[in-house]
Scaffold this motif. Structure first.
Motif, mmCIF file in Angstrom:
data_model
loop_
_atom_site.group_PDB
_atom_site.id
_atom_site.type_symbol
_atom_site.label_atom_id
_atom_site.label_comp_id
_atom_site.label_asym_id
_atom_site.label_seq_id
_atom_site.Cartn_x
_atom_site.Cartn_y
_atom_site.Cartn_z
ATOM 1 N N UNK A 231 84.519 59.529 58.341
ATOM 2 C CA UNK A 231 83.704 60.628 58.139
ATOM 3 C C UNK A 231 82.536 60.712 59.226
ATOM 4 N N UNK A 232 82.098 59.510 59.550
ATOM 5 C CA UNK A 232 81.185 59.393 60.585
ATOM 6 C C UNK A 232 81.661 59.543 61.975
ATOM 7 N N UNK A 233 82.847 58.762 62.258
ATOM 8 C CA UNK A 233 83.569 58.876 63.519
ATOM 9 C C UNK A 233 84.257 60.063 63.815
ATOM 10 N N UNK A 234 84.341 60.829 62.716
ATOM 11 C CA UNK A 234 85.135 62.239 62.906
ATOM 12 C C UNK A 234 86.283 61.779 63.740
ATOM 13 N N UNK A 235 87.145 60.827 63.295
ATOM 14 C CA UNK A 235 88.500 60.436 64.111
ATOM 15 C C UNK A 235 89.631 61.649 63.638
ATOM 16 N N UNK A 236 89.797 61.657 62.536
ATOM 17 C CA UNK A 236 90.753 62.735 61.919
ATOM 18 C C UNK A 236 90.043 62.924 60.353
ATOM 19 N N UNK A 237 90.427 64.232 59.941
ATOM 20 C CA UNK A 237 89.922 64.518 58.647
ATOM 21 C C UNK A 237 90.536 63.566 57.535
ATOM 22 N N UNK A 238 89.439 62.870 56.985
ATOM 23 C CA UNK A 238 89.823 61.803 55.743
ATOM 24 C C UNK A 238 90.172 62.789 54.557
ATOM 25 N N UNK A 239 90.452 63.930 54.569
ATOM 26 C CA UNK A 239 91.252 64.679 53.568
ATOM 27 C C UNK A 239 92.584 65.098 53.895
ATOM 28 N N UNK A 240 93.362 64.453 54.965
ATOM 29 C CA UNK A 240 94.553 64.205 55.082
ATOM 30 C C UNK A 240 95.221 63.275 54.068
ATOM 31 N N UNK A 241 95.976 63.593 53.215
ATOM 32 C CA UNK A 241 96.897 62.840 52.469
ATOM 33 C C UNK A 241 97.635 61.631 53.188
#
Length: 265
Positions: A231-241
């Protein structure tokens, strides 16, 4: 695996099914599901129902989970399904149906047994719609429907014989719905709903944790750290399974042609 090999591998994966599909009538395919979970943990006697042709089969890690799938545990069985950044866990002697699994909502039916929910609100994406994300997860039992806020920890117990459901709110909030009945359940409370002929009895009790709840919370501890970092780094969405397992074995890179890619270490 270097970037060039990864590109060729990704292109090959995309091209092969596309060529095969060209030879088939498009009418033979239904629209793909808009949201998919996965079986992320199994223990003991655990079975999975995917479609009527195959019937019940032994559950396996990474089985995809979508609408009209079911999971069933017997002796010493436990199972976990992760959907984006949320987890659905069931204890032994439990039967759970995923009635509807879509972007807008998740509807389940707990026929019997115990389920533990860890729901996370989407604090990563920029919301442009009017939904507040609080009424997305619904659990039906024989006593009615329960609606859960999108950020919290919960347990639902449905009697094997029917007639009684207990919902415990450890964090977040929930609501019971059945006809004209609307009852809110705040954190720290359990609501016991019991059918009594044509009437329904309601009783509040203090919440109490079980061994199953403590096991579920231990599953969340390391995952919470990964989620917070994404969430903080916005690497990828942590809502991707499945992102949390990929994080253990590789890294994300930016490619000018393909965008953001995952590469194994």
């Amino acid at each position: 695996m270097n970037t060039a090999i990864l590109k060729r591998f990704q292109v090959a994966l995309c091209a092969a099914p596309f060529i095969a599909l060209l030879s088939l009538s498009m009418s033979a395919f239904a629209d793909p599901p808009s949201r998919v979970g996965r079986v992320s943990f199994i223990q003991g006697d655990t079975s999975f129902f995917m479609d009527a042709d195959e019937g019940w089969r032994k559950a396996q890690i990474n089985f995809p989970v979508t609408s009209e799938n079911s999971i069933w545990t017997e002796n010493n069985g436990r199972a976990e399904v992760r959907i984006g950044a949320s987890a659905v866990r069931i204890s032994d002697h439990s039967l759970l149906d995923f009635v509807r699994l879509q972007d807008e909502e998740i509807q389940t039916f707990l026929q019997r047994g115990t389920m533990n929910l860890r729901l996370r609100a989407d604090d990563f994406a920029d919301r442009t719609d009017s939904r507040d994300g609080n009424d997305d997860f619904r659990v039906q039992t024989s006593e009615g429907q329960f609606v859960f806020a999108a950020n919290g920890r919960y347990r639902i117990d449905a009697s094997p014989q029917g007639g009684e459901t207990r919902v415990s709110v450890f964090a977040g909030r929930a609501r019971f719905e059945n006809g004209d009945n609307r009852i809110s359940i705040e954190a720290g409370k359990s609501l016991v709903v019991r059918g009594n002929g044509n009437a329904t009895d309601f009783r509040f009790e203090p919440v109490s944790e079980s061994g199953f709840d403590r096991w579920a919370e231990s599953r969340d501890q390391s995952w919470n750290q990964i989620h917070t970092r994404y969430v903080s780094e916005r690497t990828i969405s942590p809502y991707m399974t499945g992102y949390e397992d990929l994080d253990q074995y590789g890294d994300w890179i930016d490619d000018r042609e393909y965008g953001r890619l995952w590469t194994p270490r």
